[in-house]
Write a protein that holds these residues in place. Structure first.
Motif, mmCIF file in Angstrom:
data_model
loop_
_atom_site.group_PDB
_atom_site.id
_atom_site.type_symbol
_atom_site.label_atom_id
_atom_site.label_comp_id
_atom_site.label_asym_id
_atom_site.label_seq_id
_atom_site.Cartn_x
_atom_site.Cartn_y
_atom_site.Cartn_z
ATOM 1 N N LEU A 188 0.831 -1.197 0.000
ATOM 2 C CA LEU A 188 0.000 0.000 0.000
ATOM 3 C C LEU A 188 0.865 1.245 0.000
ATOM 4 O O LEU A 188 2.037 1.210 0.394
ATOM 5 C CB LEU A 188 -0.889 0.039 1.250
ATOM 6 N N LEU A 189 0.256 2.354 -0.404
ATOM 7 C CA LEU A 189 0.877 3.666 -0.311
ATOM 8 C C LEU A 189 -0.117 4.616 0.315
ATOM 9 O O LEU A 189 -1.303 4.624 -0.047
ATOM 10 C CB LEU A 189 1.262 4.183 -1.705
ATOM 11 N N GLY A 190 0.355 5.430 1.265
ATOM 12 C CA GLY A 190 -0.452 6.493 1.847
ATOM 13 C C GLY A 190 0.446 7.670 2.164
ATOM 14 O O GLY A 190 1.473 7.514 2.832
ATOM 15 N N ALA A 191 0.086 8.874 1.680
ATOM 16 C CA ALA A 191 0.940 10.038 1.891
ATOM 17 C C ALA A 191 0.120 11.316 1.849
ATOM 18 O O ALA A 191 -0.885 11.401 1.136
ATOM 19 C CB ALA A 191 2.053 10.107 0.836
ATOM 20 N N GLU A 192 0.560 12.293 2.637
ATOM 21 C CA GLU A 192 0.037 13.654 2.548
ATOM 22 C C GLU A 192 1.033 14.476 1.743
ATOM 23 O O GLU A 192 2.234 14.497 2.054
ATOM 24 C CB GLU A 192 -0.125 14.255 3.940
ATOM 25 N N LEU A 193 0.538 15.168 0.706
ATOM 26 C CA LEU A 193 1.379 15.994 -0.155
ATOM 27 C C LEU A 193 0.898 17.435 -0.090
ATOM 28 O O LEU A 193 -0.289 17.697 -0.293
ATOM 29 C CB LEU A 193 1.321 15.507 -1.605
ATOM 30 N N THR A 194 1.800 18.360 0.171
ATOM 31 C CA THR A 194 1.472 19.780 0.188
ATOM 32 C C THR A 194 2.260 20.474 -0.907
ATOM 33 O O THR A 194 3.505 20.441 -0.901
ATOM 34 C CB THR A 194 1.782 20.408 1.556
ATOM 35 N N LEU A 195 1.542 21.065 -1.865
ATOM 36 C CA LEU A 195 2.161 21.752 -2.992
ATOM 37 C C LEU A 195 2.047 23.260 -2.812
ATOM 38 O O LEU A 195 0.977 23.774 -2.456
ATOM 39 C CB LEU A 195 1.497 21.355 -4.318
ATOM 40 N N ALA A 196 3.129 23.956 -3.054
ATOM 41 C CA ALA A 196 3.125 25.409 -2.997
ATOM 42 C C ALA A 196 2.302 25.967 -4.170
ATOM 43 O O ALA A 196 2.048 25.265 -5.157
ATOM 44 C CB ALA A 196 4.557 25.936 -3.056
ATOM 45 N N PRO A 197 1.861 27.227 -4.082
ATOM 46 C CA PRO A 197 1.082 27.823 -5.180
ATOM 47 C C PRO A 197 1.783 27.697 -6.527
ATOM 48 O O PRO A 197 2.996 27.867 -6.638
ATOM 49 C CB PRO A 197 0.945 29.285 -4.743
ATOM 50 N N ASP A 198 0.981 27.362 -7.533
ATOM 51 C CA ASP A 198 1.440 27.278 -8.928
ATOM 52 C C ASP A 198 2.589 26.288 -9.111
ATOM 53 O O ASP A 198 3.447 26.474 -9.966
ATOM 54 C CB ASP A 198 1.852 28.658 -9.453
ATOM 55 N N THR A 199 2.566 25.225 -8.320
ATOM 56 C CA THR A 199 3.602 24.195 -8.409
ATOM 57 C C THR A 199 3.094 22.991 -9.189
ATOM 58 O O THR A 199 1.977 22.535 -8.978
ATOM 59 C CB THR A 199 4.042 23.741 -7.002
ATOM 60 N N ALA A 200 3.942 22.479 -10.081
ATOM 61 C CA ALA A 200 3.662 21.229 -10.783
ATOM 62 C C ALA A 200 4.778 20.243 -10.464
ATOM 63 O O ALA A 200 5.963 20.605 -10.504
ATOM 64 C CB ALA A 200 3.552 21.450 -12.279
ATOM 65 N N VAL A 201 4.418 19.020 -10.106
ATOM 66 C CA VAL A 201 5.413 17.995 -9.802
ATOM 67 C C VAL A 201 5.061 16.722 -10.555
ATOM 68 O O VAL A 201 3.889 16.442 -10.824
ATOM 69 C CB VAL A 201 5.509 17.699 -8.290
ATOM 70 N N THR A 202 6.082 15.954 -10.882
ATOM 71 C CA THR A 202 5.900 14.626 -11.462
ATOM 72 C C THR A 202 6.518 13.616 -10.507
ATOM 73 O O THR A 202 7.714 13.688 -10.212
ATOM 74 C CB THR A 202 6.556 14.525 -12.846
ATOM 75 N N LEU A 203 5.698 12.701 -10.023
ATOM 76 C CA LEU A 203 6.152 11.700 -9.068
ATOM 77 C C LEU A 203 6.392 10.374 -9.779
ATOM 78 O O LEU A 203 5.601 9.967 -10.636
ATOM 79 C CB LEU A 203 5.098 11.484 -7.976
ATOM 80 N N ASP A 204 7.465 9.707 -9.415
ATOM 81 C CA ASP A 204 7.687 8.333 -9.861
ATOM 82 C C ASP A 204 6.877 7.402 -8.965
ATOM 83 O O ASP A 204 7.037 7.411 -7.737
ATOM 84 C CB ASP A 204 9.170 7.974 -9.774
#
Length: 333
Positions: A188-204
């Motif tokens: 399983l995977l469980g995570a809290e992610l907080t992105l700053a304004p106007d942020t784009a991320v690509t997760l593996d």
């Protein structure tokens, strides 16, 4: 539900290419509690989809003014065949269970309760809490571990900080952070992610996982698809990347994932089993053990499922009556 297309099109994803076949699951509001019921917003389970990996239940609540809502007051109640994950953003909740565990649920720290063959517990917000805000999650246990002993575990993940992103990985592995918590269920995977304004991320991410992304604070994009506040985006297996984008206000997201759970389950009230008769027995034994009903001769000689409990607590919740029709297994979707 089935794909009725007579000539389905094959889709092949190249390494690093995100899956754009994103399904949006809308929440439904559910009152939790008495006259001043606290409202939760439920995206799992629902008719369109029952599971994401082994994740089978997702309630999102708050931020609530406890002075208005009355906070969380969920007296003693049972669970079988599942595990609960309590995760807070604001406030504090007291947890007490029949496995002998008393613990505080606080923001950014995991409380995992594995019910196994049976447990009862209560969750009540503390008098000092003014605002309550969080998620309550369940995952189903596979047949090989669902009758094991109950277990409780607490874990405070260390934040992973990258440009524009902060992650707290409470189960599984992501961004080089690995939770030591054992779940007794397929990965399983469980995570809290907080992105700053106007942020784009690509997760593996793992291509054999299916994923769910809850837009916790407001609108966000998942693989190019807009996800409104409290909605849950479902991303099927097949892609090894997940692209997330926050708008001008930033975004906090809950990311869930797992290998597709290949066992049919019957989920009713707070029980998970494999058929109607099993659920009926769980309910019958809970009612008898807590003194709501007389013991049934069919259960003579069986060990107690739900265990002892400290005195001086709120009265326990009785189980609702079973429906008049037989319960049927949930399909994945």
């Amino acid at each position: 539900m089935s794909n009725l297309d007579g000539r389905p099109t094959e889709t092949t994803l190249r390494p690093g290419e995100p899956c754009t076949d994103v399904e949006i699951l809308e929440p439904r509001s559910v009152p939790l509690g008495g006259p001043r019921a606290m409202t939760v917003y439920r995206t799992l389970p629902q008719l369109r989809r029952s599971l994401i990996g082994a994740w089978c239940f997702l309630d999102h609540y708050g931020p609530d003014d406890v002075g208005v809502s009355g906070g969380m007051e969920v007296p003693r109640h049972p669970h079988t065949g599942l595990a609960t994950v309590s995760w807070l953003f604001d406030g504090e909740i007291d947890h007490l269970d029949s496995g002998g565990n008393a613990a505080a649920v606080v923001p950014g720290e995991l409380n995992l309760m594995i019910a196994g063959r049976g447990i009862t517990h209560q969750e009540i917000s503390t008098p000092e809490t003014h605002t309550l805000h969080g998620v309550q999650l369940w995952f189903a246990l596979p047949d090989e571990t669902r009758f094991t002993a109950n277990h409780f575990e607490h874990y405070a993940p260390q934040p992973v900080r990258l440009p524009g992103l902060t992650a707290l990985v409470f189960l599984g592995e992501l961004l080089g952070s690995t939770s030591p918590v054992r779940t007794r269920t397929p990965e399983l995977l469980g995570a809290e992610l907080t992105l700053a304004p106007d942020t784009a991320v690509t997760l593996d991410v793992r291509a054999d996982f299916e994923h769910g992304v809850l837009a916790e604070t407001g609108e966000a994009e998942v693989n190019g698809r807009v996800v409104a506040h409290r909605e849950l985006a479902y991303v099927p297996p097949g892609s090894d990347t997940l692209r997330l984008h926050a708008g001008p206000a930033g975004a906090r997201l809950i990311l869930l994932g797992g290998i597709p759970f290949d066992e049919e389950i019957v989920m009713w009230w707070n029980f998970i089993g494999r058929g109607h008769d099993e659920i009926d027995e769980f309910r019958r034994r809970y009612q008898a053990e807590l003194g709501f009903d007389s013991a049934d001769p069919r259960d003579a000689g069986k060990p107690a499922l739900f265990g002892p409990y400290p005195s001086g607590q709120l009265p326990p919740l009785p189980a609702p009556p079973l429906p008049t029709t037989r319960l049927k297994p949930r399909k994945r979707h």
